[in-house]
Structures are given as C-alpha cells and as structure tokens.
Design an enzyme around this catalytic site. Sequence first.
Site, PDB file in Angstrom:
ATOM      1  N   ASN A 104      17.514  51.805  24.890  1.00 45.18           N
ATOM      2  CA  ASN A 104      16.935  50.591  24.991  1.00 45.18           C
ATOM      3  C   ASN A 104      16.125  51.310  23.770  1.00 45.18           C
ATOM      4  OD1 ASN A 104      16.031  53.031  26.784  1.00 45.18           O
ATOM      5  ND2 ASN A 104      14.208  51.379  27.403  1.00 45.18           N
TER       6      ASN A 104
ATOM      7  N   GLY B  74      18.123  57.533  32.180  1.00 46.92           N
ATOM      8  CA  GLY B  74      19.411  56.535  32.022  1.00 46.92           C
ATOM      9  C   GLY B  74      18.614  55.898  33.415  1.00 46.92           C
ATOM     10  N   SER B  75      20.335  55.586  33.542  1.00 46.85           N
ATOM     11  CA  SER B  75      19.942  54.572  35.364  1.00 46.85           C
ATOM     12  C   SER B  75      19.801  56.100  36.134  1.00 46.85           C
ATOM     13  CB  SER B  75      20.751  54.078  34.959  1.00 46.85           C
ATOM     14  OG  SER B  75      22.190  55.080  35.144  1.00 46.85           O
TER      15      SER B  75
ATOM     16  N   THR C  84      23.401  57.264  37.475  1.00 38.68           N
ATOM     17  CA  THR C  84      24.682  58.028  35.822  1.00 38.68           C
ATOM     18  C   THR C  84      23.774  59.219  36.323  1.00 38.68           C
ATOM     19  OG1 THR C  84      24.499  56.483  34.706  1.00 38.68           O
ATOM     20  CG2 THR C  84      24.950  59.170  34.001  1.00 38.68           C
ATOM     21  N   GLY C  85      21.699  59.321  36.870  1.00 35.99           N
ATOM     22  CA  GLY C  85      21.188  60.310  36.989  1.00 35.99           C
ATOM     23  C   GLY C  85      21.759  61.234  38.207  1.00 35.99           C
TER      24      GLY C  85
ATOM     25  N   GLU D  71      15.060  60.872  33.617  1.00 35.82           N
ATOM     26  CA  GLU D  71      14.022  60.661  33.461  1.00 35.82           C
ATOM     27  C   GLU D  71      15.164  59.042  33.470  1.00 35.82           C
ATOM     28  OE1 GLU D  71      10.450  60.221  33.083  1.00 35.82           O
ATOM     29  OE2 GLU D  71      10.431  61.942  31.566  1.00 35.82           O
TER      30      GLU D  71
ATOM     31  N   CYS E 284      12.335  51.654  30.692  1.00 34.04           N
ATOM     32  CA  CYS E 284      12.140  51.477  32.240  1.00 34.04           C
ATOM     33  C   CYS E 284      11.311  51.092  32.955  1.00 34.04           C
ATOM     34  CB  CYS E 284      12.237  53.459  31.844  1.00 34.04           C
ATOM     35  SG  CYS E 284      11.530  53.964  30.887  1.00 34.04           S
TER      36      CYS E 284
HETATM   37  P1  NAD Z   1      22.941  54.766  31.530  1.00 29.23           P
HETATM   38  O1  NAD Z   1      22.625  55.685  32.759  1.00 29.23           O
HETATM   39  O2  NAD Z   1      24.401  53.923  32.042  1.00 29.23           O
HETATM   40  O3  NAD Z   1      23.853  55.640  30.558  1.00 29.23           O
HETATM   41  C1  NAD Z   1      22.854  56.702  29.723  1.00 29.23           C
HETATM   42  C2  NAD Z   1      23.626  58.343  29.507  1.00 29.23           C
HETATM   43  O4  NAD Z   1      24.337  58.621  29.734  1.00 29.23           O
HETATM   44  C3  NAD Z   1      24.254  56.459  28.382  1.00 29.23           C
HETATM   45  O5  NAD Z   1      24.129  57.724  27.222  1.00 29.23           O
HETATM   46  C4  NAD Z   1      25.952  57.203  28.698  1.00 29.23           C
HETATM   47  O6  NAD Z   1      26.601  57.305  27.603  1.00 29.23           O
HETATM   48  C5  NAD Z   1      25.229  58.834  29.927  1.00 29.23           C
HETATM   49  N1  NAD Z   1      26.024  58.556  30.283  1.00 29.23           N
HETATM   50  C6  NAD Z   1      27.432  57.633  31.613  1.00 29.23           C
HETATM   51  N2  NAD Z   1      27.753  57.886  32.435  1.00 29.23           N
HETATM   52  C7  NAD Z   1      27.698  59.311  32.538  1.00 29.23           C
HETATM   53  C8  NAD Z   1      27.921  60.940  32.944  1.00 29.23           C
HETATM   54  N3  NAD Z   1      28.877  60.161  34.086  1.00 29.23           N
HETATM   55  N4  NAD Z   1      27.578  61.988  33.277  1.00 29.23           N
HETATM   56  C9  NAD Z   1      26.358  62.211  32.035  1.00 29.23           C
HETATM   57  N5  NAD Z   1      26.039  61.174  30.996  1.00 29.23           N
HETATM   58  C10 NAD Z   1      26.887  60.170  31.403  1.00 29.23           C
HETATM   59  O7  NAD Z   1      21.805  54.007  30.992  1.00 29.23           O
HETATM   60  P2  NAD Z   1      21.600  52.620  30.122  1.00 29.23           P
HETATM   61  O8  NAD Z   1      22.236  51.865  30.553  1.00 29.23           O
HETATM   62  O9  NAD Z   1      21.975  53.566  29.014  1.00 29.23           O
HETATM   63  O10 NAD Z   1      20.258  52.994  29.986  1.00 29.23           O
HETATM   64  C11 NAD Z   1      19.201  51.839  30.819  1.00 29.23           C
HETATM   65  C12 NAD Z   1      18.320  52.618  32.196  1.00 29.23           C
HETATM   66  O11 NAD Z   1      17.985  53.936  31.228  1.00 29.23           O
HETATM   67  C13 NAD Z   1      17.794  51.877  32.814  1.00 29.23           C
HETATM   68  O12 NAD Z   1      17.812  52.550  34.241  1.00 29.23           O
HETATM   69  C14 NAD Z   1      16.470  52.537  32.579  1.00 29.23           C
HETATM   70  O13 NAD Z   1      15.017  52.307  33.622  1.00 29.23           O
HETATM   71  C15 NAD Z   1      16.537  54.055  31.882  1.00 29.23           C
HETATM   72  N6  NAD Z   1      15.418  54.587  31.627  1.00 29.23           N
HETATM   73  C16 NAD Z   1      15.146  55.473  31.520  1.00 29.23           C
HETATM   74  C17 NAD Z   1      13.596  56.067  31.051  1.00 29.23           C
HETATM   75  C18 NAD Z   1      12.628  56.504  31.729  1.00 29.23           C
HETATM   76  O14 NAD Z   1      12.252  57.653  30.517  1.00 29.23           O
HETATM   77  N7  NAD Z   1      12.557  57.012  32.783  1.00 29.23           N
HETATM   78  C19 NAD Z   1      13.503  55.762  29.934  1.00 29.23           C
HETATM   79  C20 NAD Z   1      14.577  54.922  29.120  1.00 29.23           C
HETATM   80  C21 NAD Z   1      15.575  54.017  29.770  1.00 29.23           C
END
Ligand code: NAD
Length: 468
Positions: A144, A218-219, A222-223, A240, A274
């Site tokens: 994003n 990320g999500s 995944t977190g 995050e 997010c």
């Molecule tokens: P995602 O979790 O699908 O992917 C995030 C990253 O993780 C990508 O680079 C992806 O390739 C990598 N990834 C995927 N699977 C993995 C694994 N098993 N191990 C390690 N890395 C892996 O998230 P997204 O769809 O790219 O982003 C959207 C999400 O991110 C939303 O839930 C949003 O709320 C969150 N987000 C949070 C913040 C914050 O600061 N809290 C900021 C922006 C977005």
Amino acid sequence: MAEISMTIDGAAVPTSDTFGVINPATGEVHAQAPDCSKGQLDAAFESANKAYRDWKADEGLRRELLHKAADAMFAAAGELGPILMAEQGKPLNEAATEAFGAGIWFKYYADLQIPREVIQDDDNAFAEVIRRPLGVVAAITPWNFPLVLASWKIAPALLAGNTMVLKPSPYTPLATLKMGEILAGVLPPGVLNVVSGGDELGQWMTSHPVPRKISFTGSVATGKQVAAAAAPDLKRVTLELGGNDPAIVLDDVDPAAIADKLFWGAFQNNGQVCSAVKRVYVPERLYDGVVEALAEKARSVKVGEGSTEGVQLGPINNKPQFDRVSELVADAVKGGAKAVTGGKAIDGGGYFYEPTILADISDGTRIVDEEQFGPALPVISYRDLDDAVERANATHFGLSGSVWSADPDRGAEVAARLECGTAWVNAHLALAPHQPFGGAKWSGIGVENGPWGLYGFTELQVLYRSKA
Ligand code: NAD
C-alpha cells in the site's frame, strides 16, 4: 530481463528468473521484476553481515549518509513517482509525495539522538545503559505504501548501526528496487540490500540464520507466520499488522463540518491504509446527516488512472484485494445493508471500484468485523455512547481509532477509552516521524517511528565501570 535490478553488496544484480508486475489501472502486466534465488538471498545476508562490522562503528558517518540518503530521495521523487503509480495505482502526485515522504523519515532519523542513560555514579561505580545495534535486519513490506513504509524501517535500523536486507511486496517491487539502486549511490556496499520475489522469499528470509531481527509490515495472518518463523532462533520481531479502525462520532457534531476529514480518513489511498477509518459509529439523531454528508463526498470524488489530471483515487491495487472488497460489499448488501452510493466495480478494465458508503448495517456483518482495506465504508448507528465504545473495542484489532466532537476535551476522554495504539480527536491518519506508531492486540508487536521506533532496532547494554 528486468529493467530495475536487485541491489546486493552495493551492485545491481541480474537474476535468471523474473515475474510480471501488473498495472492495476489496466489489469495487465506492465513490467518484469527480478526473482531472487536462494543463493542470491544468501549473498545478500552475507554482504549485510560483512558490512555490519564497519557500519556499527561510525555513528558520525551513519548520520552523514542518512542525510545524503534523504537528499537523494528528495531529488528522486519525480523519478520514483511514475514507477510507484504504475505498480500501485495511486495518483501520480501522491506517488511522488510518498517518495518525498521517505526522504523526510531519513532526515528525521539522521538527527535523532541515541540516548545513553547514567544509572549510577557514586564511589563504587559509574554505570550507563547504552543501546547497541542488533546486527542484520530482515525487512518485509506490503503493497500500500512501499516506499514510506520501507523508510520507517531503513532509517532507524541504519541509524542504530544495523544493516539490512529488504523485500517489498511482489505486487509493488519496482519503486522499492529503484530506491535501492538510488541509495546504493550513497551507502557503503552491503548496508542496504534490496531483493524481490514472491511470498516464499519472505519465508526464506524469516527462517534464514543470519538476521537477528525481523521488521515486518503486512497482514495479521502473515504476521503470525512471521512470529512463528522467528521463534526457533529467538529473532527479535516488530510486527505492524492490520487494523479495523473505528471512528466514533459524538452527538455534538455538525455532520457537514466533519465530513471532509472523516471521509479522507477512510478513503485516503483508496482505503488501503492499515490505519484508515474502517467503520463509523454515529448517534441515531445524526445518522442520516452523517451518512448523506459522507455519500456526497464519495459521489464527488474523481476516480481514475493515476496520471489523469484531477484524479483523487486510483484502482484497488490487486485482483485478490479487488475481489475481497467486492465480496464484502456484496455480502453486506445481501444481508440488508444499503449502498447509499457506490456498491459496484467501475467497468472498463483495471481494478476500479466506486467509493462506497454502506448504511443500515451493524456489527456482526463481515465488512464491519473484518478488515476491508478498500474503498467501502460501513456507517453504524448507536444509541448509547458506552455501548458504541464497547463495540468499537470488541475486536482482535487495535491499531488506531478516532473520536469526533465539537468539544475536544470530551472527545479526548472518549478517545482514551479506545484500545488501540493511536487515538485521534477530530482527525484520523495524522501520522508523523516523531509519533510512535503500532498496534494493540493482533494489530502488532512493537512500534515504529520516534525514538521508540529506533529502540526496536537496538538492545540494552549496561556499561559498568568499577571505581572500587
Ligand atoms: P501480506 O501479509 O500479504 O504481505 C506483506 C509482505 O509479507 C509481502 O512482502 C509478502 O510477500 C510477505 N509475505 C507473505 N507471506 C509471507 C511469509 N509467510 N513469510 C514472510 N513474508 C511473507 O500483506 P499485504 O496484503 O501486502 O498488505 C496488506 C496488509 O498490511 C493489511 O492487513 C494492512 O492493514 C497491513 N498493513 C499494516 C501496516 C501497519 O503499519 N500496521 C501498514 C500497512 C499495511
């Protein structure tokens, strides 16, 4: 071959494989990105490890080069903007502003002091608590805000003396790779390596033996996987994660006066933030007025391809996310909610979706309970403020929230009851380098930004000098 390269050990590295990057405004592949091999990832971590020895030793140089990195980002904003727009979808001016914003984070950290605290100074000893870097950091970012969210990690990690391997999302790898190329002209080889690939590359990074810290945005799903992958090696983690931010409107507001700020708190970056407003609670008496004021804003917004003059919202970034938003809205409407405006995709190719205001909806509907992360906002009515606060808090998420009131003190009292990392009054998405940003509950572990964000890239050491 990809036109933009990975940066490993200060050099542009070709890959044997590439993967397609889709322009969300067309739904078509518009460029190829390098696909990092396992061997290349090993090389990146090895380079970061080697660079760590000298990098951690010279704080003055680190500050000087962070200033140069900031200037390089400011200078490159015009070049990075179109690259980011084509892969992310956001309007061109916002894409260039994001690149510029990354520079602001570099500038902020270039001058931030790393504290040394004296905890004892008597006849027996002089003892200080100092902050040491952790080593190599594995940094993983979402699609994003690829550039600015990377800068939230790079700037404090490097200031503290760590080195890094950074991986952007496979949906938006190109602007981050370009940033890596630009910063390679400023930083010593190995201090910042940028690689790209699929989700699997992220898994290789989190299970790799070299990094001592994983900084992940990320999500939630995944977190949790990242936390599990870090555990066997006791790697430090900052997570995050997602949010489902409530905005609570109090009974003393004028809907017309708050509509603009509230709308953009939800729809900035097409709702793909997010910490965007993801559900609004409105007192019954003001319900129709607030719904109509938000709908009027939504109807007036110009949606389109990012380089078109006057465009305010681009497409949703990717097909799975487009499908998810479409599905959540359809589910709400099927359950009896009313799409006062929007409620459907925009024809003509690409992942465009009409800005959508959903009324006559309540908790228990998927789009209220889950993170929609897109241009659709449910507005829920309430009768009793305590009940509204309870419903706002009745979630695993806890990123941020806001309260809207003609009386800021009253607003602050209610805001302090929200179980989240940031609680705004008459604002939403007011973020800045000096404010710690992080989530309660499932929205994260640790924070980014401010001195607290720096501390996450350090560990404490007691430096004890005996006088006895
Ligand atoms: P995602 O979790 O699908 O992917 C995030 C990253 O993780 C990508 O680079 C992806 O390739 C990598 N990834 C995927 N699977 C993995 C694994 N098993 N191990 C390690 N890395 C892996 O998230 P997204 O769809 O790219 O982003 C959207 C999400 O991110 C939303 O839930 C949003 O709320 C969150 N987000 C949070 C913040 C914050 O600061 N809290 C900021 C922006 C977005």
